[in-house]
Design an enzyme around this catalytic site. Structure first.
Site, PDB file in Angstrom:
ATOM      1  N   GLU A  10      -6.250 -10.806  -0.401  1.00  0.00           N
ATOM      2  CA  GLU A  10      -7.036 -11.033   0.453  1.00  0.00           C
ATOM      3  C   GLU A  10      -8.215 -10.817   0.231  1.00  0.00           C
ATOM      4  O   GLU A  10      -9.114 -10.212   0.583  1.00  0.00           O
ATOM      5  CB  GLU A  10      -6.312  -9.648   1.552  1.00  0.00           C
ATOM      6  N   GLU A  46       0.718  -1.377  -0.076  1.00  0.00           N
ATOM      7  CA  GLU A  46       0.183  -0.227   0.038  1.00  0.00           C
ATOM      8  C   GLU A  46       0.941   1.063   0.179  1.00  0.00           C
ATOM      9  O   GLU A  46       0.319   2.102   0.287  1.00  0.00           O
ATOM     10  CB  GLU A  46      -1.017  -0.244   1.747  1.00  0.00           C
TER      11      GLU A  46
HETATM   12  C1  GLA Z   1      -4.903  -4.780   4.519  1.00  0.00           C
HETATM   13  C2  GLA Z   1      -3.620  -5.119   4.805  1.00  0.00           C
HETATM   14  C3  GLA Z   1      -4.284  -6.528   5.774  1.00  0.00           C
HETATM   15  C4  GLA Z   1      -5.403  -6.732   6.174  1.00  0.00           C
HETATM   16  C5  GLA Z   1      -6.597  -5.809   5.933  1.00  0.00           C
HETATM   17  C6  GLA Z   1      -7.151  -6.206   7.170  1.00  0.00           C
HETATM   18  O1  GLA Z   1      -5.993  -5.077   3.287  1.00  0.00           O
HETATM   19  O2  GLA Z   1      -3.084  -5.727   3.574  1.00  0.00           O
HETATM   20  O3  GLA Z   1      -3.165  -6.863   6.693  1.00  0.00           O
HETATM   21  O4  GLA Z   1      -4.845  -5.708   7.563  1.00  0.00           O
HETATM   22  O5  GLA Z   1      -5.332  -4.471   5.241  1.00  0.00           O
HETATM   23  O6  GLA Z   1      -7.712  -7.459   7.727  1.00  0.00           O
END
Ligand code: GLA
Length: 355
Positions: A258, A151
């Site tokens: 994710e 990020e």
């Molecule tokens: C981001 C992070 C993850 C997690 C999510 C929410 O996507 O990369 O590690 O913290 O937020 O759980």
């Protein structure tokens, strides 16, 4: 005749139980790995057999992030990570590492001298290098892929990099170094850049540009991670297709890192519960059907891009608990996954395996 009937009955029973034993990962064995993000805690036997049935890859939900794994300057907390690594090995699963350099869940001390003042660039480099060497190095035989940097691209149209503490202190160069150090520490691991909201075409083109610059400099980067915290209301099929198409031009490994699908409209900022607009929505049949259709579209596209996509990881185990129960609105129940609170497959599961 009696024998034939008995044989037929046995055959049906066996093939029935075979079908039941087939998990998500088996349906996708010719496509990509199917992963799950796990907390570092003890698991029941039921959970363990559920993981073994459906998944062949694990990501630590929190345990490897800087704050939990490196809470104090001279203290690493590897016990929870080690126990997850042990579970993963026992179940013969692969493990993804998440994450070595992120502006969130990083302790304050990381950016400060003892007197509380902000460290300089050289000190930040020393600390980040030591952190990456220690964590990635320790698991070099266990973790096959790392989200090295997470990020760093800004969500704002006119801003390229997120103005994080890392960026304020060191400019953008630390990104190159993070990959180089990770590669030195764990030379066989695939190294990823991971981000969210990559569906947004402006943010996506910034991510692509950054990666192309890294590639041009021969920085060891091997993959792009799409977090894929999506929702019932988006992305659309064409947005997702465009996203996968654009990223596949990079010639890198793509992983969905994710995945979940909120039943609420997507928001990216955490906020307080607002009684005028927030309520817990019941998980009705209509929502279940809409979610199943949407999941079917996502997986149809993942299958279409199978040459590029090597892994799809769900963020959390089942609707019993999701980080979305507290994000973006605290204490608002969400139902984002393929399994319900009792680990039973939802309609969305059926559409995802029906191809
Ligand atoms: C981001 C992070 C993850 C997690 C999510 C929410 O996507 O990369 O590690 O913290 O937020 O759980």
């Amino acid at each position: 005749m009696r024998y034939l009937i008995i044989i037929a009955l046995i055959t049906t029973a066996c093939s029935g139980s075979r079908t039941n034993n087939k998990g998500l990962k088996d349906y996708y064995k010719d496509y990509f790995d199917i992963g799950v993000a796990l907390p570092a805690r003890n698991f029941s036997n039921e959970e363990i057999s559920f993981f073994a049935k459906h998944f062949n890859s694990v990501t630590a939900e929190n345990a490897m992030k800087t704050e939990p794994v490196h809470p104090l300057p001279n203290r690493y907390n590897f016990t929870p990570v080690d126990s997850l690594v042990a579970v993963t090995k026992r179940l013969n699963m692969k493990m993804r590492g998440h994450t070595l350099c992120w502006h969130n869940q990083v302790p304050d001390w990381f950016f400060k001298y003892e007197d509380g003042s902000t460290i300089d660039k050289a000190t930040l480099y020393e600390r980040l290098k030591a952190h990456i060497y220690t964590v990635a190095g320790r698991y070099k035989n266990d973790i096959y892929a790392w989200d090295v940097v997470n990020e760093v691209i800004s969500d704002k149209k006119d801003e390229f990099y997120r103005p994080s503490k890392f960026y304020e202190i060191a400019g953008a160069d630390y990104i190159d170094s993070a990959y180089t150090w990770a590669h030195e520490a764990t030379p066989n691991a695939l190294l990823f850049y991971n981000d969210y909201n990559e569906i947004d075409s402006i943010k996506r083109s910034k991510i692509i540009k950054m990666i192309q610059v890294l590639q041009a400099k021969n920085i060891p980067i091997h993959g792009i991670g799409l977090q894929a915290h999506w929702a019932l209301n988006g992305p659309s099929e064409s947005q997702l297709e465009q996203t996968l198409k654009d990223f596949s031009t990079l010639g890198l490994n793509i992983q969905i890192t994710e995945l979940d699908m909120s039943i609420y409209p997507k928001e990216h900022q955490s906020r307080e519960w607002d009684a005028t607009r927030d309520k817990d929505t019941l998980y009705t049949n209509d929502i279940a059907n809409a979610q199943a259709e949407k999941y079917a579209i996502f997986f149809k596209l993942f299958r279409k891009y199978r040459k590029h996509i090597s892994s799809v990881t769900f963020w959390n185990i089942s609707d019993k608990h999701s980080w979305l129960d507290d994000f973006p609105v605290k204490n608002r129940k969400d139902y984002p996954l393929l399994f319900d609170k009792d680990l039973q497959p939802k309609k969305a599961y059926e559409t995802v395996i029906d191809f």
